[in-house]
Write an enzyme that holds these catalytic residues in place. Structure first.
Site, mmCIF file in Angstrom:
data_model
loop_
_atom_site.group_PDB
_atom_site.id
_atom_site.type_symbol
_atom_site.label_atom_id
_atom_site.label_comp_id
_atom_site.label_asym_id
_atom_site.label_seq_id
_atom_site.Cartn_x
_atom_site.Cartn_y
_atom_site.Cartn_z
ATOM 1 C CD GLU A 122 95.887 22.218 37.859
ATOM 2 O OE1 GLU A 122 96.826 21.420 37.825
ATOM 3 O OE2 GLU A 122 95.586 22.885 38.879
ATOM 4 N N PRO B 159 104.920 28.646 49.445
ATOM 5 C CG PRO B 159 104.192 27.990 51.560
ATOM 6 C CD PRO B 159 104.811 29.141 50.826
ATOM 7 N N GLY C 101 96.114 33.195 46.542
ATOM 8 C CA GLY C 101 95.608 34.218 45.634
ATOM 9 C C GLY C 101 96.473 35.457 45.515
ATOM 10 N N PRO D 168 105.753 28.247 33.800
ATOM 11 C CG PRO D 168 106.881 27.873 31.772
ATOM 12 C CD PRO D 168 105.826 27.286 32.689
ATOM 13 C CD GLU E 243 100.295 31.906 37.052
ATOM 14 O OE1 GLU E 243 100.603 32.332 38.187
ATOM 15 O OE2 GLU E 243 99.415 31.044 36.871
#
Length: 420
Positions: free
Chosen positions: A63, A269, A310, A336, A338
């Site tokens: 987000e 993960p 990051g 989807p 990115e």
């Protein structure tokens, strides 16, 4: 006699606060969080910021990443405006701090007590509150609105399940929604469900999915050793996996290796702390595993576990195919947009409720492949090994996702709503 909804909510939250505070201490005892983190989550931690702050709340990394273009546009228009960012996860807070925006403060979101929300407003000179997607918290909304300041939801998402919960709390939902200045729903389904709960047409703007505005970080470069270690066409990424998915991913890779011995798997993960646990799963499958957090060299290992935060854009660059996590378990699937920006071929599981319309478009157009088992995932990975199939899927993904939408309109409206 019916007890008013908001006072009842505040009473329940106040009674729950000591129980929540004690349960959060288990994270400190387990050394998963620090005492200072506990203070932020309970609302007891000190903190202060000078000057006006726009308070933005998001659940976690995804987000926040989607909101970054809007924040940059707001900062460009109002350089004196500072940002207070709260989120529910350590990784989200650290991601926000890593942006280096002038005057940005980032904290873990406090439990939704009235007094914690009021304290944040006072200490940071809050001039407005932006909430992202499904993060509707009654006391935070009321604390800002009561000061005569705007409360704005952007990219608001309301699933059918969440809408059913709010319907059971009808008076509380109406009280909360009435205090929103305006809302830009993420999709038509969310728009319809918000209207059914009581949001008026005058409070709604055009549909806006913030994740559609994803732009890779500036100056993104790959370490030469990483680039040499991975052949993009032979590498696939399992992005943002959750518990229950990694076993399937690992089994699919083991099956893939019988037909493509050169294949490489990168597992990223959703929660980096699971890195060692996933490495143990890989070794149990008789596959060599490397952990990025440990500095292991990736070249000698079939599976590279990137238990860091990051860095996802790096892995999209390295992987010619991406399996999007959170979709083989009941998490609704992750973005989807990115991986598509990096021309990575898209695979996903059956639970895509966070992006129902988008995934349906991708699947119908042949721009993505849905899988449910390790066998199906391995079969899909074999199918996309062919360059023609990969190129066609990537082209179709861009046709579906590169839709013109107007972020500037929403940014302009946010600026108009803020004091000054």
């Amino acid at each position: 006699m019916t007890f008013p909804a908001m006072p009842l909510y505040r009473l329940v939250v106040c009674l729950a606060w000591p129980i929540v505070a004690l349960s959060l201490l288990t994270r400190v005892i387990a050394r998963r969080e620090r005492l200072a983190d506990w203070g932020q989550r309970t609302g007891l931690a000190p903190g202060r910021g000078s000057g006006p702050h726009l308070w933005l709340h998001a659940a976690s990394n995804g987000e926040l990443t989607s909101a970054r273009p809007a924040l940059l546009a707001l900062h460009a228009a109002r350089p004196e405006l500072k940002f207070l960012i709260t989120c529910n996860s350590l990784t989200g807070r650290d991601l926000a701090l890593g942006w280096g925006l002038p005057g940005l403060s980032a904290r873990l979101a406090p439990f939704d007590t009235r007094w914690a929300a009021v304290l944040l407003c006072r200490r940071y000179g809050v001039v407005g509150h932006l909430l992202l997607e499904a993060e509707f918290w009654p006391n935070r909304i009321a604390a800002v609105a009561r000061r005569g300041l705007p409360v704005i939801a952007i990219g608001a998402r309301l699933s059918m399940r969440t809408a059913q919960t709010w319907r059971r709390l009808g008076p509380l939902a109406r009280h909360m929604l009435a205090r929103l200045t305006f809302v830009s729903p993420q999709d038509e389904g969310s728009r319809r469900r918000l209207a059914e709960l009581g949001l008026t047409p005058g409070q709604m703007t055009a549909v806006l999915d913030l994740k559609a505005f994803y732009v890779p970080p500036a100056g993104l470069t790959l370490d030469p050793d990483l680039r040499r270690a991975f052949d993009r066409d032979a590498t696939w990424l399992a992005a943002s996996t959750h518990e229950g998915e990694d076993e399937i991913v690992i089994a699919a890779h083991a099956a893939l290796l019988t037909q493509r011995p050169e294949a490489r798997l990168i597992i990223a993960p959703r929660h980096p702390r699971r890195g060692a646990e996933i490495a143990a799963m890989v070794r149990a499958a008789d596959l060599p595993a490397a952990l990025r957090s440990r500095g292991d060299a990736p070249r000698e290992h079939a599976v590279y576990i990137v238990d860091t935060i990051g860095e996802m854009p790096l892995w999209y660059q390295l992987a010619g195919t991406t399996f999007i996590g959170g979709s083989l378990v009941e998490k609704g699937g992750h973005t989807p947009f990115e991986p598509a920006v990096f021309d990575s071929t898209l695979l996903h599981g059956p639970d895509t409720s966070n992006f129902t319309r988008i995934y349906r478009m991708l699947d119908v157009a042949g721009a993505a492949i849905q899988v449910s088992t390790a066998e199906e995932l391995a079969r899909a990975l074999i199918q996309v090994r062919h360059a023609d199939r990969r190129d066609a899927m990537r082209r179709k993904a861009h046709e579906q996702l590169d839709q013109p939408t107007d972020l500037a309109e929403v940014v302009t409206r946010i600026l108009a709503a803020l004091p000054g």
